[in-house]
Scaffold this motif. Structure first.
Motif, PDB file in Angstrom:
ATOM      1  N   TRP A 114      58.614  24.987  69.036  1.00 10.91           N
ATOM      2  CA  TRP A 114      58.730  25.663  70.323  1.00 10.91           C
ATOM      3  C   TRP A 114      58.125  24.767  71.388  1.00 10.91           C
ATOM      4  O   TRP A 114      56.957  24.388  71.293  1.00 10.91           O
ATOM      5  N   ALA A 115      58.890  24.438  72.406  1.00 14.65           N
ATOM      6  CA  ALA A 115      58.387  23.658  73.532  1.00 14.65           C
ATOM      7  C   ALA A 115      57.468  24.543  74.378  1.00 14.65           C
ATOM      8  O   ALA A 115      57.602  25.771  74.378  1.00 14.65           O
ATOM      9  N   PRO A 116      56.530  23.941  75.118  1.00 19.62           N
ATOM     10  CA  PRO A 116      55.728  24.745  76.043  1.00 19.62           C
ATOM     11  C   PRO A 116      56.644  25.521  76.995  1.00 19.62           C
ATOM     12  O   PRO A 116      57.594  24.963  77.547  1.00 19.62           O
ATOM     13  N   GLY A 117      56.398  26.810  77.122  1.00 22.26           N
ATOM     14  CA  GLY A 117      57.211  27.662  77.987  1.00 22.26           C
ATOM     15  C   GLY A 117      58.405  28.309  77.302  1.00 22.26           C
ATOM     16  O   GLY A 117      59.064  29.159  77.895  1.00 22.26           O
ATOM     17  N   ALA A 118      58.699  27.936  76.047  1.00 17.37           N
ATOM     18  CA  ALA A 118      59.828  28.550  75.327  1.00 17.37           C
ATOM     19  C   ALA A 118      59.549  30.038  75.131  1.00 17.37           C
ATOM     20  O   ALA A 118      58.405  30.451  74.953  1.00 17.37           O
ATOM     21  N   ALA A 119      60.611  30.835  75.179  1.00 22.09           N
ATOM     22  CA  ALA A 119      60.449  32.279  75.055  1.00 22.09           C
ATOM     23  C   ALA A 119      61.680  32.917  74.440  1.00 22.09           C
ATOM     24  O   ALA A 119      62.797  32.460  74.644  1.00 22.09           O
ATOM     25  N   VAL A 120      61.447  33.976  73.697  1.00 22.58           N
ATOM     26  CA  VAL A 120      62.490  34.887  73.224  1.00 22.58           C
ATOM     27  C   VAL A 120      62.113  36.218  73.856  1.00 22.58           C
ATOM     28  O   VAL A 120      61.120  36.843  73.462  1.00 22.58           O
ATOM     29  N   ASP A 121      62.890  36.634  74.859  1.00 24.31           N
ATOM     30  CA  ASP A 121      62.467  37.759  75.693  1.00 24.31           C
ATOM     31  C   ASP A 121      62.908  39.130  75.204  1.00 24.31           C
ATOM     32  O   ASP A 121      62.826  40.107  75.932  1.00 24.31           O
ATOM     33  N   HIS A 122      63.367  39.209  73.967  1.00 23.78           N
ATOM     34  CA  HIS A 122      63.817  40.483  73.418  1.00 23.78           C
ATOM     35  C   HIS A 122      63.411  40.573  71.937  1.00 23.78           C
ATOM     36  O   HIS A 122      63.237  39.551  71.281  1.00 23.78           O
ATOM     37  N   PRO A 123      63.241  41.783  71.427  1.00 27.83           N
ATOM     38  CA  PRO A 123      62.950  41.923  70.005  1.00 27.83           C
ATOM     39  C   PRO A 123      64.150  41.458  69.174  1.00 27.83           C
ATOM     40  O   PRO A 123      65.291  41.525  69.628  1.00 27.83           O
ATOM     41  N   VAL A 124      63.873  40.978  67.964  1.00 29.03           N
ATOM     42  CA  VAL A 124      64.927  40.507  67.062  1.00 29.03           C
ATOM     43  C   VAL A 124      64.767  41.173  65.699  1.00 29.03           C
ATOM     44  O   VAL A 124      63.698  41.686  65.358  1.00 29.03           O
ATOM     45  N   SER A 125      65.845  41.148  64.939  1.00 28.28           N
ATOM     46  CA  SER A 125      65.862  41.668  63.578  1.00 28.28           C
ATOM     47  C   SER A 125      66.949  40.910  62.830  1.00 28.28           C
ATOM     48  O   SER A 125      67.917  40.445  63.435  1.00 28.28           O
ATOM     49  N   HIS A 126      66.796  40.759  61.526  1.00 30.31           N
ATOM     50  CA  HIS A 126      67.803  40.070  60.719  1.00 30.31           C
ATOM     51  C   HIS A 126      67.826  40.653  59.321  1.00 30.31           C
ATOM     52  O   HIS A 126      66.931  41.428  58.949  1.00 30.31           O
ATOM     53  N   ASP A 127      68.850  40.299  58.554  1.00 30.38           N
ATOM     54  CA  ASP A 127      69.025  40.918  57.238  1.00 30.38           C
ATOM     55  C   ASP A 127      68.438  40.094  56.092  1.00 30.38           C
ATOM     56  O   ASP A 127      68.724  40.351  54.942  1.00 30.38           O
ATOM     57  N   TRP A 128      67.593  39.115  56.391  1.00 28.02           N
ATOM     58  CA  TRP A 128      66.915  38.345  55.349  1.00 28.02           C
ATOM     59  C   TRP A 128      65.403  38.536  55.482  1.00 28.02           C
ATOM     60  O   TRP A 128      64.900  38.990  56.504  1.00 28.02           O
ATOM     61  N   CYS A 129      64.696  38.195  54.417  1.00 24.99           N
ATOM     62  CA  CYS A 129      63.233  38.202  54.424  1.00 24.99           C
ATOM     63  C   CYS A 129      62.761  36.961  55.162  1.00 24.99           C
ATOM     64  O   CYS A 129      63.465  35.945  55.201  1.00 24.99           O
ATOM     65  N   GLU A 130      61.560  37.043  55.712  1.00 24.84           N
ATOM     66  CA  GLU A 130      61.051  35.928  56.500  1.00 24.84           C
ATOM     67  C   GLU A 130      59.542  35.818  56.322  1.00 24.84           C
ATOM     68  O   GLU A 130      58.833  36.825  56.336  1.00 24.84           O
ATOM     69  N   GLU A 131      59.091  34.585  56.119  1.00 26.57           N
ATOM     70  CA  GLU A 131      57.657  34.284  56.135  1.00 26.57           C
ATOM     71  C   GLU A 131      57.459  33.189  57.166  1.00 26.57           C
ATOM     72  O   GLU A 131      58.219  32.227  57.212  1.00 26.57           O
ATOM     73  N   VAL A 132      56.456  33.361  58.027  1.00 28.35           N
ATOM     74  CA  VAL A 132      56.205  32.427  59.126  1.00 28.35           C
ATOM     75  C   VAL A 132      54.728  32.072  59.136  1.00 28.35           C
ATOM     76  O   VAL A 132      53.873  32.972  59.098  1.00 28.35           O
ATOM     77  N   PHE A 133      54.440  30.777  59.210  1.00 29.08           N
ATOM     78  CA  PHE A 133      53.064  30.288  59.313  1.00 29.08           C
ATOM     79  C   PHE A 133      52.985  29.357  60.511  1.00 29.08           C
ATOM     80  O   PHE A 133      53.784  28.419  60.629  1.00 29.08           O
ATOM     81  N   ILE A 134      52.067  29.634  61.441  1.00 30.37           N
ATOM     82  CA  ILE A 134      51.896  28.789  62.620  1.00 30.37           C
ATOM     83  C   ILE A 134      51.020  27.601  62.226  1.00 30.37           C
ATOM     84  O   ILE A 134      49.837  27.762  61.926  1.00 30.37           O
ATOM     85  N   VAL A 135      51.625  26.411  62.216  1.00 27.22           N
ATOM     86  CA  VAL A 135      50.959  25.187  61.778  1.00 27.22           C
ATOM     87  C   VAL A 135      50.095  24.602  62.894  1.00 27.22           C
ATOM     88  O   VAL A 135      48.980  24.133  62.654  1.00 27.22           O
ATOM     89  N   SER A 136      50.609  24.610  64.118  1.00 29.16           N
ATOM     90  CA  SER A 136      49.847  24.085  65.254  1.00 29.16           C
ATOM     91  C   SER A 136      50.287  24.800  66.526  1.00 29.16           C
ATOM     92  O   SER A 136      51.352  25.408  66.578  1.00 29.16           O
TER      93      SER A 136
END
Length: 138
Positions: free
Chosen positions: A64-86
């Motif tokens: 994600w670049a500085p200032g990047a945004a997703v301005d709406h909620p999202v949902s999908h049909d797969w499982c997801e694991e997310v880890f913020i590295v930096s």
């Protein structure tokens, strides 16, 4: 002439991932914009998802670049694991920045399919590692 991709390793079963030994995951090649998101790129490290058959698994980096945004909620049909590295991600919108919750590096989320999440933005930018997969058949 490019070589055809090797077949998936049978040890990964239905996930169909290819065996790869250590490689530079941070090199500048293979970053692609994420459709529908400005300032967000992905780099697939392994695997693929097939939304038609609802099979597969992907390990990817999200940048994600500085200032990047997703301005709406999202949902999908797969499982997801997310880890913020930096860097950091914020839960909320740019319009309501003061109320946003900061998610610093080291933060982790795991979600089953169809969980609504977001909106998100990043003031400073961030790097995520994500594991996306369809749940195995019961």
């Amino acid at each position: 002439m490019t070589k055809p991709a090797p077949p998936p390793h049978p040890g990964f079963g239905a996930f169909g991932k290819i065996h790869r030994e250590f490689f530079d995951a941070f090199d500048d090649g293979s970053w692609q914009p994420v459709a529908g998101y400005t300032g967000v790129e992905e780099k697939i490290l392994s695997g693929s998802l097939d939304p038609v058959t609802r099979r597969g698994a992907v390990t990817r980096l999200g940048r994600w670049a500085p200032g990047a945004a997703v301005d709406h909620p999202v949902s999908h049909d797969w499982c997801e694991e997310v880890f913020i590295v930096s860097g950091s991600l914020k839960l909320g919108t740019l319009a309501a920045k003061a109320e946003a919750v900061r998610l610093p590096f080291g933060t982790y989320a795991v979600r089953p399919p169809h969980i609504i999440h977001g909106p998100f933005f990043s003031d400073e930018g961030c790097l995520l590692i994500e594991f996306l997969y369809y749940p195995p058949a019961p």
